[in-house]
Design an enzyme around this catalytic site. Structure first.
Site, PDB file in Angstrom:
ATOM      1  N   SER A 101       0.853  -1.176   0.000  1.00 40.01           N
ATOM      2  CA  SER A 101       0.000   0.000   0.000  1.00 40.01           C
ATOM      3  C   SER A 101       0.899   1.239   0.000  1.00 40.01           C
ATOM      4  CB  SER A 101      -0.887  -0.033   1.244  1.00 40.01           C
ATOM      5  OG  SER A 101      -1.633   1.146   1.358  1.00 40.01           O
ATOM      6  N   LYS A 111      -1.024  -0.883  -4.407  1.00 43.75           N
ATOM      7  CA  LYS A 111      -2.256  -0.141  -4.052  1.00 43.75           C
ATOM      8  C   LYS A 111      -1.886   1.302  -3.793  1.00 43.75           C
ATOM      9  CE  LYS A 111      -4.778   0.010   0.305  1.00 43.75           C
ATOM     10  NZ  LYS A 111      -5.529  -0.804   1.282  1.00 43.75           N
ATOM     11  N   LYS A 146      -2.985   4.969  -2.422  1.00 40.47           N
ATOM     12  CA  LYS A 146      -3.948   5.719  -1.628  1.00 40.47           C
ATOM     13  C   LYS A 146      -4.380   6.921  -2.454  1.00 40.47           C
ATOM     14  CE  LYS A 146      -4.114   3.565   2.360  1.00 40.47           C
ATOM     15  NZ  LYS A 146      -5.379   3.070   2.926  1.00 40.47           N
ATOM     16  N   ASP A 177      -7.244   3.039  -3.033  1.00 38.17           N
ATOM     17  CA  ASP A 177      -7.983   3.040  -1.763  1.00 38.17           C
ATOM     18  C   ASP A 177      -8.241   4.487  -1.353  1.00 38.17           C
ATOM     19  OD1 ASP A 177      -9.064   2.637   0.729  1.00 38.17           O
ATOM     20  OD2 ASP A 177      -7.288   1.670   1.598  1.00 38.17           O
ATOM     21  N   GLU A 201     -11.197   0.800  -3.521  1.00 42.04           N
ATOM     22  CA  GLU A 201     -11.526   0.424  -2.149  1.00 42.04           C
ATOM     23  C   GLU A 201     -12.154   1.595  -1.407  1.00 42.04           C
ATOM     24  OE1 GLU A 201      -8.005  -1.120  -0.275  1.00 42.04           O
ATOM     25  OE2 GLU A 201      -8.854  -1.054   1.738  1.00 42.04           O
ATOM     26  N   ASP A 252     -13.913  -1.827   2.690  1.00 41.40           N
ATOM     27  CA  ASP A 252     -13.009  -2.023   3.821  1.00 41.40           C
ATOM     28  C   ASP A 252     -13.768  -1.553   5.069  1.00 41.40           C
ATOM     29  OD1 ASP A 252     -11.064  -1.767   5.808  1.00 41.40           O
ATOM     30  OD2 ASP A 252      -9.654  -0.589   4.626  1.00 41.40           O
ATOM     31  N   LYS A 262     -10.070  -7.394   7.277  1.00 39.16           N
ATOM     32  CA  LYS A 262      -9.101  -7.061   8.327  1.00 39.16           C
ATOM     33  C   LYS A 262      -9.659  -7.632   9.616  1.00 39.16           C
ATOM     34  CE  LYS A 262      -7.474  -2.613   6.554  1.00 39.16           C
ATOM     35  NZ  LYS A 262      -7.797  -1.177   6.606  1.00 39.16           N
ATOM     36  N   GLY A 288      -4.325  -4.657   5.807  1.00 42.26           N
ATOM     37  CA  GLY A 288      -3.242  -4.464   6.766  1.00 42.26           C
ATOM     38  C   GLY A 288      -3.471  -3.220   7.599  1.00 42.26           C
TER      39      GLY A 288
HETATM   40  O1  SMG Z   1      -0.424  -2.623   6.702  1.00 44.05           O
HETATM   41  O2  SMG Z   1       0.295  -2.430   4.679  1.00 44.05           O
HETATM   42  C1  SMG Z   1      -0.379  -2.049   5.621  1.00 44.05           C
HETATM   43  C2  SMG Z   1      -1.236  -0.812   5.426  1.00 44.05           C
HETATM   44  C3  SMG Z   1      -2.322  -1.057   4.463  1.00 44.05           C
HETATM   45  O3  SMG Z   1      -3.339   0.818   3.451  1.00 44.05           O
HETATM   46  C4  SMG Z   1      -3.326   0.064   4.393  1.00 44.05           C
HETATM   47  N1  SMG Z   1      -4.214   0.170   5.408  1.00 44.05           N
HETATM   48  O4  SMG Z   1      -7.418   1.507   4.659  1.00 44.05           O
HETATM   49  O5  SMG Z   1      -6.513  -0.290   4.033  1.00 44.05           O
HETATM   50  C5  SMG Z   1      -6.451   0.756   4.662  1.00 44.05           C
HETATM   51  C6  SMG Z   1      -5.235   1.170   5.456  1.00 44.05           C
HETATM   52  C7  SMG Z   1      -5.597   1.441   6.888  1.00 44.05           C
HETATM   53  C8  SMG Z   1      -4.490   1.883   7.751  1.00 44.05           C
HETATM   54  S1  SMG Z   1      -3.959   3.458   7.395  1.00 44.05           S
HETATM   55  C9  SMG Z   1      -3.124   4.068   8.731  1.00 44.05           C
HETATM   56 MG    MG Z   2      -8.522   0.461   3.120  1.00 45.92          MG
END
Ligand code: SMG
Ligand code: MG
Length: 366
Positions: free
Chosen positions: A133, A159, A161, A187, A212, A237, A261, A289
């Site tokens: 991510s 992925k 953001k 995402d 996402e 999510d 998750k 994650g």
């Molecule tokens: O653990 O690789 C990881 C982070 C993956 O993007 C990630 N998590 O919305 O999916 C999500 C985010 C939530 C945590 S952001 C602080």
């Molecule tokens: Mg997410």
């Protein structure tokens, strides 16, 4: 199994580079680890609550409070991990805080019996593919550098953001630079509204695996409406907080993919139920994650090896976030991580490393 109590340990870890999402930037981690002490074995788990209530309503100090005030006292008569969710059912919300107790007890129980998490959950693979991510950055060249680095390391899926102002053009730039073969998804962490539908439809040109959580957590119907306006599959999510909400989202056409998750849904046992119902409905799932240390990562890798996890997860190597992990580091080989097979989670924190990063320890009897 007789539960004696739980050690609540806070650790502070810095992350290798700031991780920015549509709701904020993580620069260091304040992490709650829980050790369950039972008459059989000890078990560990990592609480995935963030310091502030910005991803979901939970926040770190709230987790510590609800664990001490309500959840741990309710563990007195619990005999095994499967009894945790029923014992906590009357308490609303706080899935991440519930999950950490269940996971620590499951680890203890499985260690005592010499069985692995992966085996217990129904693993069918020896290794899992790694996705990464990639946060929002100050400039597109900076992002392209980061993505190029991850591709060189071997990550099989990227992925990005996104948020308003950092979306279509950024995806286009990544596609132009790295080509159409890269598995790519985005995402939004709830950053858009249905009024953005026409703009989001521009993402349809880039053959993304999924988008996402574009809309608010509660907006299941909005996601169903949006799904009719986009070709890109919608993945939920934040909205999926239980097997029940997962079933509703699938039935309403709000999710054609689900990010699972365990913390968000109350634990690995509920996560498996969502996997099962999604598989029955033909909906692919992948493991999300929460910037876990090697401890939480071990459990996620086991979960990601179930048969319905047909898309690469946000399951990265330790080095994605941590220069020094608290367990033996998870190292990627050929874009994959090997599913742990030892008893319980198969890993434990390394005592000296744990001490070095510990900021507080508290014992709470059950
Ligand atoms: O653990 O690789 C990881 C982070 C993956 O993007 C990630 N998590 O919305 O999916 C999500 C985010 C939530 C945590 S952001 C602080
Ligand atoms: Mg997410």
């Amino acid at each position: 199994m007789k539960i004696e109590g739980f050690e609540l340990r806070r650790i502070a870890l810095s992350i290798v580079s700031p991780f920015r999402t549509s709701f904020g930037t993580q620069t260091e981690r304040d992490i709650l680890l829980v050790k369950a002490v039972t008459d059989g074995a000890e078990g560990w788990a990592e609480c995935v609550t963030l310091p502030q209530p910005v991803y979901s309503p939970e926040y770190m100090e709230g987790s510590v409070d609800v664990l001490k005030r309500y959840f741990i006292p309710a563990m007195a008569d619990v005999r095994d991990a499967s009894g945790v969710a029923p014992a906590l059912h009357k308490f609303k919300g706080h899935p991440m805080s519930k999950a950490v107790l269940e996971t620590a007890l499951l680890d203890a129980e499985l260690r005592a019996e010499g069985r692995s998490f992966a085996r217990e959950l129904g693993s069918v693979h020896e290794r899992v593919p790694c996705g990464v991510s990639v946060g929002i950055m100050d400039s597109v060249p900076e992002l392209l550098d980061a993505v190029g680095g991850y591709i060189n390391e071997g990550y099989v899926r990227i992925k990005l953001k996104i948020e308003p102002g950092w979306d279509v053009d950024v995806v286009r730039a990544v596609r132009e630079k790295f080509g159409d073969d890269v598995l790519l998804q985005v995402d939004a962490n709830t950053a858009y509204t249905l009024r953005d539908a026409r703009h989001l439809a521009k993402l349809d040109d880039f053959d993304l695996l999924l988008i996402e959580q574009p809309l608010e957590e509660e907006d299941i119907v909005g996601h169903a409406d949006l799904a009719k306006m986009l070709k890109t599959p919608i993945c939920l999510d934040e909205s999926v907080t239980s097997a029940q909400t997962a079933a509703a989202a699938i039935r309403l056409g709000a999710a054609s993919v689900i990010n699972i998750k365990p913390g968000r849904v109350g634990g690995y046992l509920e996560a498996r139920r969502i996997h099962d119902l999604a598989a029955a409905a033909g909906v692919p799932v992948w493991c999300g994650g929460m910037l876990e240390t090697g401890l939480g990562r071990a459990a996620n890798i086991a979960l990601a090896s179930l048969p319905g996890f047909t898309l690469p997860g946000d399951v990265s190597a330790s080095g994605r976030f941590y220069a020094t992990d608290i367990t033996e580091p998870w190292v990627m080989e050929d874009g994959h991580l090997t599913v742990p097979t030892g008893p319980g989670l198969g890993v434990t924190p390394i005592p000296e490393v744990l001490e070095e990063f510990t900021t507080s320890v508290e014992w709470v009897a059950a």
